[in-house]
Scaffold this active site. Structure first.
Site, PDB file in Angstrom:
ATOM      1  N   CYS A   1      43.264   7.964  16.650  1.00  0.00           N
ATOM      2  CA  CYS A   1      42.813   8.044  15.404  1.00  0.00           C
ATOM      3  C   CYS A   1      43.281   6.723  14.577  1.00  0.00           C
ATOM      4  O   CYS A   1      42.570   6.265  14.199  1.00  0.00           O
ATOM      5  CB  CYS A   1      43.631   9.127  14.444  1.00  0.00           C
ATOM      6  SG  CYS A   1      45.331   9.282  14.907  1.00  0.00           S
TER       7      CYS A   1
HETATM    8  N1  LIG Z   1      45.548  15.797  15.215  1.00  0.00           N
HETATM    9  C1  LIG Z   1      44.790  14.661  15.022  1.00  0.00           C
HETATM   10  O1  LIG Z   1      44.486  14.003  14.054  1.00  0.00           O
HETATM   11  C2  LIG Z   1      44.366  13.768  16.467  1.00  0.00           C
HETATM   12  C3  LIG Z   1      43.799  12.550  16.464  1.00  0.00           C
HETATM   13  C4  LIG Z   1      42.979  11.901  17.718  1.00  0.00           C
HETATM   14  C5  LIG Z   1      43.430  12.565  18.957  1.00  0.00           C
HETATM   15  N2  LIG Z   1      44.383  13.588  18.814  1.00  0.00           N
HETATM   16  C6  LIG Z   1      44.663  14.007  20.210  1.00  0.00           C
HETATM   17  O2  LIG Z   1      43.903  15.373  20.437  1.00  0.00           O
HETATM   18  C7  LIG Z   1      44.914  16.318  21.330  1.00  0.00           C
HETATM   19  C8  LIG Z   1      44.812  17.563  20.651  1.00  0.00           C
HETATM   20  O3  LIG Z   1      45.494  17.432  19.336  1.00  0.00           O
HETATM   21  P1  LIG Z   1      45.600  18.464  18.481  1.00  0.00           P
HETATM   22  O4  LIG Z   1      46.071  17.818  16.831  1.00  0.00           O
HETATM   23  O5  LIG Z   1      44.330  19.266  17.973  1.00  0.00           O
HETATM   24  O6  LIG Z   1      46.558  19.557  18.888  1.00  0.00           O
HETATM   25  P2  LIG Z   1      47.093  20.891  18.733  1.00  0.00           P
HETATM   26  O7  LIG Z   1      46.791  21.098  17.337  1.00  0.00           O
HETATM   27  O8  LIG Z   1      48.794  20.729  18.976  1.00  0.00           O
HETATM   28  O9  LIG Z   1      46.672  21.834  19.663  1.00  0.00           O
HETATM   29  C9  LIG Z   1      46.631  21.806  20.734  1.00  0.00           C
HETATM   30  C10 LIG Z   1      45.714  22.827  21.667  1.00  0.00           C
HETATM   31  O10 LIG Z   1      45.822  22.527  23.177  1.00  0.00           O
HETATM   32  C11 LIG Z   1      46.241  23.753  23.771  1.00  0.00           C
HETATM   33  N3  LIG Z   1      47.268  23.716  24.774  1.00  0.00           N
HETATM   34  C12 LIG Z   1      48.255  23.158  24.653  1.00  0.00           C
HETATM   35  N4  LIG Z   1      48.890  22.954  25.837  1.00  0.00           N
HETATM   36  C13 LIG Z   1      47.969  23.332  26.931  1.00  0.00           C
HETATM   37  C14 LIG Z   1      47.763  23.495  28.514  1.00  0.00           C
HETATM   38  N5  LIG Z   1      48.978  23.179  28.918  1.00  0.00           N
HETATM   39  N6  LIG Z   1      46.943  23.814  28.981  1.00  0.00           N
HETATM   40  C15 LIG Z   1      45.823  24.188  28.154  1.00  0.00           C
HETATM   41  N7  LIG Z   1      45.756  24.227  26.781  1.00  0.00           N
HETATM   42  C16 LIG Z   1      46.774  23.752  26.286  1.00  0.00           C
HETATM   43  C17 LIG Z   1      46.814  24.873  22.625  1.00  0.00           C
HETATM   44  O11 LIG Z   1      46.560  26.067  22.570  1.00  0.00           O
HETATM   45  P3  LIG Z   1      47.424  27.086  23.864  1.00  0.00           P
HETATM   46  O12 LIG Z   1      48.844  26.456  23.868  1.00  0.00           O
HETATM   47  O13 LIG Z   1      47.094  28.424  23.216  1.00  0.00           O
HETATM   48  O14 LIG Z   1      46.578  27.028  25.090  1.00  0.00           O
HETATM   49  C18 LIG Z   1      45.983  24.153  21.371  1.00  0.00           C
HETATM   50  O15 LIG Z   1      44.826  24.844  21.220  1.00  0.00           O
HETATM   51  C19 LIG Z   1      46.236  15.673  21.393  1.00  0.00           C
HETATM   52  O16 LIG Z   1      45.904  14.938  22.801  1.00  0.00           O
HETATM   53  C20 LIG Z   1      46.380  14.571  20.413  1.00  0.00           C
HETATM   54  O17 LIG Z   1      46.909  13.553  20.735  1.00  0.00           O
HETATM   55  C21 LIG Z   1      44.658  14.274  17.895  1.00  0.00           C
END
Ligand SMILES: NC(=O)c1ccc[n+]([C@@H]2O[C@H](COP(=O)([O-])OP(=O)(O)OC[C@H]3O[C@@H](n4cnc5c(N)ncnc54)[C@H](OP(=O)(O)O)[C@@H]3O)[C@@H](O)[C@H]2O)c1
EC number: 1.2.1.38
Length: 344
Positions: free
Chosen positions: A150
């Site tokens: 982001c």
């Molecule tokens: N939030 C932002 O603004 C943003 C912006 C750009 C990029 N990102 C990147 O996008 C990614 C996701 O971000 P987010 O904010 O959506 O994260 P989040 O809200 O913490 O969600 C993480 C998701 O991944 C799943 N997960 C966690 N560990 C896992 C594993 N070992 N195997 C399979 N599934 C797993 C979780 O579900 P379960 O644990 O139930 O499986 C959950 O659905 C991250 O790498 C983050 O750095 C985020």
């Protein structure tokens, strides 16, 4: 019509993919994973999606089921796509990773910043950095996309016209950036609690944030000289949004900075250069895939100030991921991304 899977469907970027893909005429979301919510219907957890995904339920991540999809999004913490991407690619499934797993070209540098060995260095060569404004042609034929972070999206789009034109010193860049709380994901953390994050603002990672090497790499690709960047992120009490205030020093007298930005982004569907003198607001891109930019030269001096705003969950993550999917599958780049931002 293509079938897609989402790994990490309960997180903020996962549910944002669902929201945007509900309006995509060429995409059928066939699989969505969550280890903690397996069996739960998506619309029971997210009632805003009722009427759009009435039968879809979360399932355990399973390489075989995901390998039957045309494309799989990883909306997961770093390290997860490393483990599964190779198998999916071998099955002919295209991979769009929203995490940092394939953003840095140098596996050793990745290990240093993420405190663990790189899990799939053999895939780095074919990974394409999914910033369409820089790499549109490569994205069209890519099998593996690293969706930019982001902060890196807001910063790179702000500096791009100036660096490509060779008008500023790439060794003296300062990016002062603010993010909403969803940038930290949906997992419970003390710093994200209402009583901790509201009515307050703080910097973090001033000594070195994980997005620093990614931004440096991207700015380095825009021009031939070494990049010197000070990047200071801040947590602000808003739910969505990134605001980047970008400082740089002129090394040549520009003809017309406003015209430079307007011309560079004239054909970019998701970059909006605002009229001279503007100050873009994060709320003007809420829920929308646009990066809104304004360029200033205070007092006609040596310093250029660029203001760049995005929604961290849309152009900063899930919207940009869908923009990449559209390019990879030859769809209109706007598909699923047409809705204007929410106001107020
Ligand atoms: N939030 C932002 O603004 C943003 C912006 C750009 C990029 N990102 C990147 O996008 C990614 C996701 O971000 P987010 O904010 O959506 O994260 P989040 O809200 O913490 O969600 C993480 C998701 O991944 C799943 N997960 C966690 N560990 C896992 C594993 N070992 N195997 C399979 N599934 C797993 C979780 O579900 P379960 O644990 O139930 O499986 C959950 O659905 C991250 O790498 C983050 O750095 C985020």
């Amino acid at each position: 019509m293509i079938n897609v899977g989402i790994v990490g469907g309960t997180g903020y970027t996962g549910v944002e993919l669902l929201r945007l893909l509900a309006q995509h005429p060429q995409v059928n979301v066939k699989a969505i994973t969550s280890r903690s919510e397996t069996g739960v219907k998506v619309c029971d957890m997210y009632p805003n999606l009722r009427g759009h995904y009435d039968t879809l339920a979360f399932s355990e991540p399973d390489a075989k089921a995901l390998g039957a999809m045309d494309a799989v999004f990883f909306a997961t913490p770093h390290g997860v796509a490393h483990a599964l991407a190779g198998e999916l690619l071998a099955n002919g499934t295209r991979v769009i990773d929203l995490s940092a797993d394939f953003r840095l070209r140098d596996a050793d540098e990745w290990s240093r910043w993420y405190d663990q060995p790189h899990g799939a260095p053999e895939l780095l060569e074919e990974a394409v950095y999914g910033l369409p404004e820089m790499h549109r042609e490569k994205i069209k034929t890519a099998r593996l996309i690293a969706v930019p972070g982001c902060y890196p999206t807001a910063v790179q789009l702000g500096y791009l016209p100036l660096l490509e034109a060779g008008l500023i010193d790439p060794n003296q860049l300062i990016a002062d950036c603010k993010s909403g709380v969803t940038g930290a994901g949906r997992g419970a953390k003390v710093a994200s609690l209402l009583a901790e994050a509201s009515e307050s603002m703080k910097a973090y990672g001033a000594g070195g944030h994980r997005h620093l090497p990614e931004i440096r790499q991207g700015l380095g690709d825009m021009q031939p000289n070494p990049v010197g960047l000070t990047f200071v992120p801040h947590l602000t009490p808003m739910i969505r949004g990134i605001h980047a205030t970008l400082y740089s020093t002129l090394t040549a007298e520009p003809e017309d900075l406003q015209a430079l930005f307007e011309q560079r982004y004239a054909n970019e569907p998701f970059v909006d250069v605002m009229p001279a003198g503007s100050h873009p607001e994060t709320r003007s891109v809420k829920g929308n895939n646009t990066c809104r930019i304004a360029v200033h030269r205070p007092g006609n001096g040596n310093t250029v100030v660029v203001l760049s705003v995005i929604d961290n969950l849309v152009k900063g993550a899930s919207g940009q991921a869908i923009q990449n999917l559209n390019l990879m599958f030859g769809f209109d780049e706007h598909m699923g991304l047409n809705a204007p931002a929410l106001m107020p």
